[in-house]
Design a protein around this motif. Structure first.
Motif, PDB file in Angstrom:
ATOM      1  N   ASN A  95       0.653  -0.933   0.008  1.00 32.20           N
ATOM      2  CA  ASN A  95       0.051  -0.070   0.008  1.00 32.20           C
ATOM      3  C   ASN A  95       0.906   1.302   0.052  1.00 32.20           C
ATOM      4  O   ASN A  95       1.914   1.438   0.644  1.00 32.20           O
ATOM      5  CB  ASN A  95      -0.914   0.156   1.105  1.00 32.20           C
ATOM      6  N   LYS A 132      -4.481   4.808  -2.215  1.00 35.91           N
ATOM      7  CA  LYS A 132      -5.498   5.202  -1.412  1.00 35.91           C
ATOM      8  C   LYS A 132      -5.633   6.610  -1.479  1.00 35.91           C
ATOM      9  O   LYS A 132      -4.807   7.461  -1.825  1.00 35.91           O
ATOM     10  CB  LYS A 132      -5.881   4.885  -0.045  1.00 35.91           C
ATOM     11  N   THR A 145      -9.721   9.355  -8.046  1.00 35.05           N
ATOM     12  CA  THR A 145      -9.696   8.059  -7.783  1.00 35.05           C
ATOM     13  C   THR A 145     -10.242   7.218  -9.157  1.00 35.05           C
ATOM     14  O   THR A 145      -9.493   6.374  -9.695  1.00 35.05           O
ATOM     15  CB  THR A 145     -10.451   7.314  -6.841  1.00 35.05           C
ATOM     16  N   ASP A 160      -7.060   1.145  -2.585  1.00 39.87           N
ATOM     17  CA  ASP A 160      -7.132   0.958  -1.040  1.00 39.87           C
ATOM     18  C   ASP A 160      -8.214   1.930  -0.550  1.00 39.87           C
ATOM     19  O   ASP A 160      -7.724   3.218  -0.658  1.00 39.87           O
ATOM     20  CB  ASP A 160      -5.660   1.241  -0.485  1.00 39.87           C
ATOM     21  N   ASP A 162     -10.218   4.087   1.866  1.00 37.76           N
ATOM     22  CA  ASP A 162     -10.073   4.370   3.215  1.00 37.76           C
ATOM     23  C   ASP A 162     -11.145   5.499   3.339  1.00 37.76           C
ATOM     24  O   ASP A 162     -11.054   6.553   2.867  1.00 37.76           O
ATOM     25  CB  ASP A 162      -8.601   5.091   3.503  1.00 37.76           C
TER      26      ASP A 162
END
Length: 267
Positions: A95, A132, A145, A160, A162
């Protein structure tokens, strides 16, 4: 079944064996081992070969498994040894954060380009690179994103997701998740009060104590068919935070998340 884990950064002032034992006692399935330079390096990328056997033994002895590692940096000098270490130790996901600044087109383009390049390198090691959305960074909300998802085709690239960063960027995470879920391969999770820039005190990051609709978020995960890791990531521990205080945050969050997911039929 969705797996629950803890990022070992919560226990940054303790060694990895202590962290793993506390995580196991709280009921979790696995651990994300922190390799965050300057914050917590339970996985030291400069000497991971020396650590390999010990780290694997610690996880096995505690009935856990490696779910991921957090490197945070997009630096090739950090990520290439992280990919090699992950492949050798048995860590499936690496990550990172996106870097750059929100609202700067050049930073967003550069971040996406670097992520695409490094995802190709991750593929050569048989591991997955996840990024993320991060408050203040180039990728920080659902639209940015989605742009990364659209421009990076590599199957070794994932999101990822969040909810705390999405929440603090002004969106409702449970409503935002379905749009990106097709590429979500890892979930960092914590709660927070309000929509301030920082996540707040560690006690208020415990799942169920803040303002995020985490049950709604879990429902969106399950309804969308997500079955990957969900990892508690709580940052900001200080030397004043004793092992029992940190363990309470982990255990309280496990109880909340496990109850939500059991009700939803995902545990």
């Amino acid at each position: 079944m969705i797996s629950l884990g803890v990022n070992s950064v919560l226990f940054k002032q303790f060694d990895f064996a202590t962290a793993a034992r506390a995580i196991a006692l709280a009921g979790y399935d696995g651990v994300e081992i922190a390799a965050i330079q300057g914050m917590c390096e339970h996985l030291d990328l400069s000497r991971w070969k020396e650590q390999k056997a010990e780290l694997q033994a610690i996880v096995q002895e505690n009935g856990l498994r490696f779910l991921s590692t957090e490197v945070a940096s997009l630096s090739e000098e950090r990520l290439l040894p992280a990919f090699e270490a992950a492949a050798e130790i048995g860590i499936p996901i690496v990550n990172v954060g996106p870097g750059g600044k929100s609202g700067v087109e050049e930073d967003l383009a550069a971040s996406i380009d670097r992520l695409g390049h490094m995802a190709d390198r991750a593929a050569s090691y048989g591991v997955t690179l996840c990024v993320k959305a991060h408050v203040g960074n180039a990728i920080y909300n659902t639209p940015t994103t989605l742009r990364a998802m659209n421009e990076i085709a590599s199957p070794a690239f994932g999101i990822d997701m969040d909810p705390s960063h999405i929440h603090r960027s002004g969106e409702n995470a449970e409503e935002a998740l379905p749009a990106v879920l097709s590429r979500v391969k890892h979930v960092h999770i914590r709660d927070c009060k309000g929509r301030e820039q920082g996540p707040g005190p560690i006690e208020l990051q415990a799942c169920g104590r803040g303002d995020i609709d985490l049950y709604g978020y879990c429902k969106a995960m399950v309804d969308g068919g997500y079955d990957g890791p969900v990892v508690l990531e709580v940052i900001g521990a200080t030397p004043e935070h004793t092992l029992d205080r940190l363990s309470i945050v982990a255990a309280e969050s496990y109880g909340y998340l496990n109850a939500c997911l059991k009700r939803l039929g995902a545990r």
